[in-house]
Design a protein around this motif. Structure first.
Motif, mmCIF file in Angstrom:
data_model
loop_
_atom_site.group_PDB
_atom_site.id
_atom_site.type_symbol
_atom_site.label_atom_id
_atom_site.label_comp_id
_atom_site.label_asym_id
_atom_site.label_seq_id
_atom_site.Cartn_x
_atom_site.Cartn_y
_atom_site.Cartn_z
ATOM 1 N N ARG A 63 -28.447 -13.142 14.383
ATOM 2 C CA ARG A 63 -28.052 -13.756 13.109
ATOM 3 C C ARG A 63 -26.964 -12.947 12.415
ATOM 4 O O ARG A 63 -25.993 -13.505 11.896
ATOM 5 C CB ARG A 63 -29.276 -13.890 12.205
ATOM 6 C CG ARG A 63 -28.966 -14.434 10.798
ATOM 7 C CD ARG A 63 -30.220 -14.562 9.961
ATOM 8 N NE ARG A 63 -30.853 -13.260 9.726
ATOM 9 C CZ ARG A 63 -32.014 -13.120 9.095
ATOM 10 N NH1 ARG A 63 -32.666 -14.188 8.636
ATOM 11 N NH2 ARG A 63 -32.539 -11.914 8.914
ATOM 12 N N ILE B 60 -32.708 -10.546 14.903
ATOM 13 C CA ILE B 60 -32.044 -10.290 13.624
ATOM 14 C C ILE B 60 -30.574 -9.968 13.833
ATOM 15 O O ILE B 60 -29.710 -10.408 13.054
ATOM 16 C CB ILE B 60 -32.769 -9.154 12.886
ATOM 17 C CG1 ILE B 60 -34.142 -9.659 12.394
ATOM 18 C CG2 ILE B 60 -31.948 -8.624 11.721
ATOM 19 C CD1 ILE B 60 -35.089 -8.567 11.986
ATOM 20 N N ASP C 126 -37.628 -8.454 17.820
ATOM 21 C CA ASP C 126 -37.236 -8.764 16.442
ATOM 22 C C ASP C 126 -35.859 -8.223 16.087
ATOM 23 O O ASP C 126 -35.075 -8.905 15.425
ATOM 24 C CB ASP C 126 -38.285 -8.221 15.469
ATOM 25 C CG ASP C 126 -39.572 -9.029 15.498
ATOM 26 O OD1 ASP C 126 -39.487 -10.265 15.415
ATOM 27 O OD2 ASP C 126 -40.653 -8.436 15.623
ATOM 28 N N GLN D 234 -35.671 -18.461 11.802
ATOM 29 C CA GLN D 234 -34.674 -18.113 10.797
ATOM 30 C C GLN D 234 -33.399 -17.520 11.385
ATOM 31 O O GLN D 234 -32.332 -17.637 10.776
ATOM 32 C CB GLN D 234 -35.274 -17.130 9.793
ATOM 33 C CG GLN D 234 -36.429 -17.701 8.985
ATOM 34 C CD GLN D 234 -37.102 -16.661 8.114
ATOM 35 O OE1 GLN D 234 -36.697 -15.502 8.054
ATOM 36 N NE2 GLN D 234 -38.151 -17.074 7.415
ATOM 37 N N CYS D 235 -33.497 -16.873 12.548
ATOM 38 C CA CYS D 235 -32.336 -16.176 13.099
ATOM 39 C C CYS D 235 -31.631 -16.969 14.201
ATOM 40 O O CYS D 235 -30.422 -16.805 14.393
ATOM 41 C CB CYS D 235 -32.743 -14.809 13.644
ATOM 42 S SG CYS D 235 -33.445 -13.710 12.418
ATOM 43 N N ARG E 103 -41.238 -16.374 12.934
ATOM 44 C CA ARG E 103 -40.377 -16.603 11.762
ATOM 45 C C ARG E 103 -38.949 -16.159 12.047
ATOM 46 O O ARG E 103 -37.994 -16.757 11.555
ATOM 47 C CB ARG E 103 -40.942 -15.880 10.538
ATOM 48 C CG ARG E 103 -40.750 -14.378 10.543
ATOM 49 C CD ARG E 103 -41.335 -13.716 9.312
ATOM 50 N NE ARG E 103 -40.986 -12.311 9.260
ATOM 51 C CZ ARG E 103 -41.589 -11.416 8.488
ATOM 52 N NH1 ARG E 103 -42.585 -11.792 7.711
ATOM 53 N NH2 ARG E 103 -41.211 -10.155 8.490
ATOM 54 N N ASN E 104 -38.783 -15.095 12.856
ATOM 55 C CA ASN E 104 -37.438 -14.640 13.199
ATOM 56 C C ASN E 104 -36.774 -15.564 14.210
ATOM 57 O O ASN E 104 -35.549 -15.743 14.176
ATOM 58 C CB ASN E 104 -37.488 -13.215 13.736
ATOM 59 C CG ASN E 104 -37.723 -12.187 12.647
ATOM 60 O OD1 ASN E 104 -37.356 -12.405 11.499
ATOM 61 N ND2 ASN E 104 -38.350 -11.077 12.997
ATOM 62 N N HIS F 251 -31.777 -6.804 5.936
ATOM 63 C CA HIS F 251 -32.325 -8.154 5.819
ATOM 64 C C HIS F 251 -33.640 -8.125 5.041
ATOM 65 O O HIS F 251 -34.312 -7.094 4.973
ATOM 66 C CB HIS F 251 -32.569 -8.736 7.221
ATOM 67 C CG HIS F 251 -33.372 -7.844 8.101
ATOM 68 N ND1 HIS F 251 -32.807 -6.801 8.819
ATOM 69 C CD2 HIS F 251 -34.696 -7.799 8.382
ATOM 70 C CE1 HIS F 251 -33.742 -6.181 9.504
ATOM 71 N NE2 HIS F 251 -34.908 -6.763 9.250
ATOM 72 N N GLY G 93 -37.701 -9.429 4.191
ATOM 73 C CA GLY G 93 -38.889 -9.632 5.002
ATOM 74 C C GLY G 93 -39.847 -8.458 4.986
ATOM 75 O O GLY G 93 -40.883 -8.485 5.638
#
Length: 412
Positions: free
Chosen positions: A172, A169, A165, A200-201, A196-197, A49, A51
């Protein structure tokens, strides 16, 4: 047994180790990096991924791309490399290192050692969850390796325990590969990973995050059939009557990382919170020839930080090997109010330092104080994100006049 004499030996070929070996070689030291796998990169190779690299390279990279950049720096530095080489013993006498390689046993006699072995995942057995032990229970890192490296799906319907995290991840990633993610469970009242994870995830894909929930029991004999989920109170104690069953054939654990320091335990004092060795601003432990960096000191949130600390440790180790870095008078950093993880454990008078710390719970705004002399204002402090503070040389000189420096975080 073959004997190798080097200036700096780096153990571990992840981000911290690669950066440390390259930095030591650039400082003019004869540096050797040993890695038990067949190539450098560590866990970065399975983190496909984006990042990574936003701080170090000023652009967004995937994990393999970040690792490739580091390998390029390593190759250009002139450092030596032994892959498929496993450390067997690290003796404080000398120091001396014994390792096993495809060509036989090796004895390494370095002048300085940089320990950069990263961290390992907390296993299922450490959680003491009742029930049988069926197939279908994976740590998040193992699930990631199965999917991203081997192209294998662990199952059809998953529950993820822990909102670190890697767990976010993998929620997702499994969703994108067609696995139904029933829920992500977090025992605390706030997420364990970067915000942010979370966005976004989970939020972008409609995956539910259940805060203050955990797994109370697993079901299934040969294969996982489901888990009993329960809501907990503020102390993490299950609430009566709040259990429910979620059918699933995969349970992914994202319940924290533990610094890999078992070889150091006989002769190095470990920090009780960080669970890695205590280090000063040079990343030097209480054993003068031993330096440590990256997730083997404490678990960091960004690989850019891990690589930066590795480079600092490697450069300092090279200076020590040349006799330029004598054991310094260290001024201890002491945890005060609202401070959890804290790196380093001591300041070196007159030396620039970067202090990293975590808070135990979220705050909208905080003030961080070092010794009551220096203070910083910080916006949006979260447990998942390290607060990074720069301490200039003149400030560390001023703080060195104290017997100890108390680090405190107060709501602003």
């Amino acid at each position: 047994m073959r004997v190798h004499k080097v200036d700096v030996l780096v153990v571990g070929g992840g981000a911290a180790g690669i950066a440390a070996a390259a930095a030591a070689a650039r400082e003019g030291a004869k540096a050797l990096l040993i890695e038990r796998n067949d190539r450098l990169g560590g866990v970065l190779e399975q983190c496909i991924h984006p990042g990574f690299g936003l701080h170090r390279y000023r652009e967004e990279l995937t994990g393999p791309e970040f690792a490739a950049r580091l390998r390029g720096e390593f190759e250009n530095s002139g450092a030596d490399l032994l892959t498929e080489t496993t450390l067997l013993e690290l003796s404080p006498a000398g120091p001396r290192v014994r390792a096993a390689s495809p060509t036989g046993l090796l004895e390494l006699r370095p002048r300085a050692v940089v320990w950069a072995c990263g961290a390992r995942e907390r296993p299922f057995g450490a959680l003491r969850i009742p029930g049988p032990r069926p197939a279908g229970i994976y740590t998040a890192g193992l699930a990631q390796k199965l999917v991203n490296i081997h192209g294998l799906l662990p199952g059809k319907r998953a529950v993820i325990l822990g909102s670190g995290d890697i767990g976010l991840i993998m929620a997702r990633r499994l969703h994108l590969e067609g696995v139904e993610v029933a829920a992500v469970l977090e025992i605390k009242p706030f997420p364990g990973g970067l915000m942010r994870n979370v966005v976004q995830c989970l939020e972008d894909f409609g995956i539910p995050l259940l805060l203050r929930h955990t797994v109370a029991q697993v079901h299934g004999l040969r294969r996982l059939e489901g888990v009993t989920v329960v809501e907990v109170d503020e102390e993490g104690v299950p609430l009566p009557g709040m259990e429910r069953f979620i059918p699933c054939d995969v349970l992914v654990l994202s319940v924290g990382l533990i610094p890999e320091v078992r070889a150091l335990e006989p002769f190095v004092r470990l920090d009780p919170v960080n669970r890695g060795p205590g280090v000063n601003a040079w990343l030097q432990t209480e054993v003068p020839w031993l330096f440590s960096a990256g997730n083997s000191v404490a678990v960091f949130d960004l690989v850019d930080t891990v690589a930066a600390l590795g480079a600092r440790a490697g450069a300092a180790a090279a200076r020590y090997a040349r006799g330029e870095l004598s054991p310094a008078r260290a001024v201890p950093l002491v945890r005060g109010e609202n401070v959890l993880h804290l790196v380093p454990s001591a300041l070196v008078p007159g030396e620039e330092a970067t202090v990293f710390l975590r808070v135990p719970r979220p705050f909208p705004r905080v003030k961080v104080s070092l010794g009551g002399v220096i203070s910083y204002n910080h916006l949006g402090a979260r447990p998942a994100e390290m607060i990074e503070l720069k301490v200039p040389p003149e400030a560390s000189e001023e703080l060195s006049r104290m017997p100890e420096v108390r680090v405190e975080v107060t709501p602003a």
